[in-house]
Design a protein around this motif. Structure first.
Motif, short mmCIF file in Angstrom:
data_model
loop_
_atom_site.label_atom_id
_atom_site.label_comp_id
_atom_site.label_asym_id
_atom_site.label_seq_id
_atom_site.Cartn_x
_atom_site.Cartn_y
_atom_site.Cartn_z
N PHE A 1 5.14 2.76 4.83
CA PHE A 1 4.15 1.71 5.08
C PHE A 1 2.95 2.27 5.86
N SER A 2 3.19 3.21 6.75
CA SER A 2 2.07 3.81 7.48
C SER A 2 1.20 4.66 6.55
N GLU A 3 1.78 5.09 5.41
CA GLU A 3 1.01 5.84 4.41
C GLU A 3 0.16 4.91 3.55
N VAL A 4 0.72 3.78 3.12
CA VAL A 4 -0.01 2.88 2.23
C VAL A 4 -0.89 1.88 2.97
N ASN B 1 -3.80 1.36 8.72
CA ASN B 1 -4.37 0.62 9.86
C ASN B 1 -3.58 -0.62 10.23
N HIS B 2 -2.32 -0.73 9.78
CA HIS B 2 -1.55 -1.92 10.12
C HIS B 2 -1.11 -1.86 11.58
N ASP B 3 -0.96 -3.02 12.17
CA ASP B 3 -0.53 -3.12 13.56
C ASP B 3 0.98 -2.91 13.62
N GLN B 4 1.41 -1.81 14.21
CA GLN B 4 2.83 -1.46 14.20
C GLN B 4 3.67 -2.35 15.10
N LYS C 1 13.39 3.27 9.02
CA LYS C 1 12.52 4.40 9.37
C LYS C 1 11.77 4.90 8.14
N VAL C 2 12.45 4.92 7.00
CA VAL C 2 11.81 5.34 5.75
C VAL C 2 10.72 4.35 5.35
N LEU C 3 11.02 3.06 5.51
CA LEU C 3 10.03 2.03 5.18
C LEU C 3 8.81 2.11 6.09
N ASP D 1 -4.69 -5.23 -1.42
CA ASP D 1 -5.08 -3.84 -1.13
C ASP D 1 -3.85 -2.99 -0.83
N VAL D 2 -2.90 -3.54 -0.10
CA VAL D 2 -1.68 -2.81 0.23
C VAL D 2 -0.88 -2.51 -1.05
#
Length: 178
Positions: A92-95, A98-101, A86-88, A66-67
């Motif tokens: 990643f927060s865009e794609v 709901n990932h656990d940061q 920081k760019v990654l 899904d990611v």
């Protein structure tokens, strides 16, 4: 996206396609330009199928497929794996919103982005995954074809002779010291 047979090998960079199996281990072919074939030892090497990998999520885990599908649908360019952390993290927060940061590290993001760049040009990346049979569907053909199989004799096995008698049990009691 068909990722069946694509594996990540512990201790080795990149991705591999599972080609076969022999006595020594799994026969793998690298997905990079060199197409190196290796045999990964069954007992010591850990393989992770890309179909089974998940990313830590806040509520529930996110499937890697899904990611990767969200990366394909991303409006902007997918950054390079060597990009600033920081760019990654922003990408990643865009794609994977709901990932656990706290549990997903920048190194994990780099690995997933590098896998994406390896897979994006392959034909299997654009084909559909084969559907698994539904739980309610029973495969009737397999049940009908199951017959008791005769066990084959080894080629060097001798047939028992008709005159052979079973061996007598030896008397295991000792009469010493009585």
């Amino acid at each position: 996206m068909n990722l069946r047979g694509i594996v990540a090998v512990s201790g080795r960079p990149g991705l591999f396609k599972l080609v076969g199996q022999n006595k020594a281990g799994y026969v793998l072919e690298s997905l990079d330009a060199q197409k190196v074939k290796i045999v990964a030892n069954i007992t010591t090497t850990k393989l992770a199928s890309l179909e089974d990998i998940t990313v830590y999520g806040e509520d529930e885990d996110l499937k890697l497929t899904d990611v990767l599908a969200n990366m394909v649908a991303a409006k902007g360019e997918v950054p390079d794996a060597k990009a600033d952390p920081k760019v990654l993290k922003a990408f990643f927060s865009e794609v994977a919103p709901n990932h656990d940061q706290e549990k997903v590290y920048a190194s994990d993001m780099k690995k997933i982005v590098s896998w994406y760049h390896l897979l994006k040009d392959l034909p299997l990346f654009n084909e559909e995954a084969p559907a698994a049979p539904a739980e309610g569907e029973a495969v009737k053909e397999d049940k009908a074809e199951k017959k008791p199989k005769a066990t084959p004799k080894p080629a060097n096995a001798k047939a028992p002779s008709k005159t052979a008698q079973p061996a007598k049990k030896a008397n295991m009691t000792s009469k010493k010291g009585v």
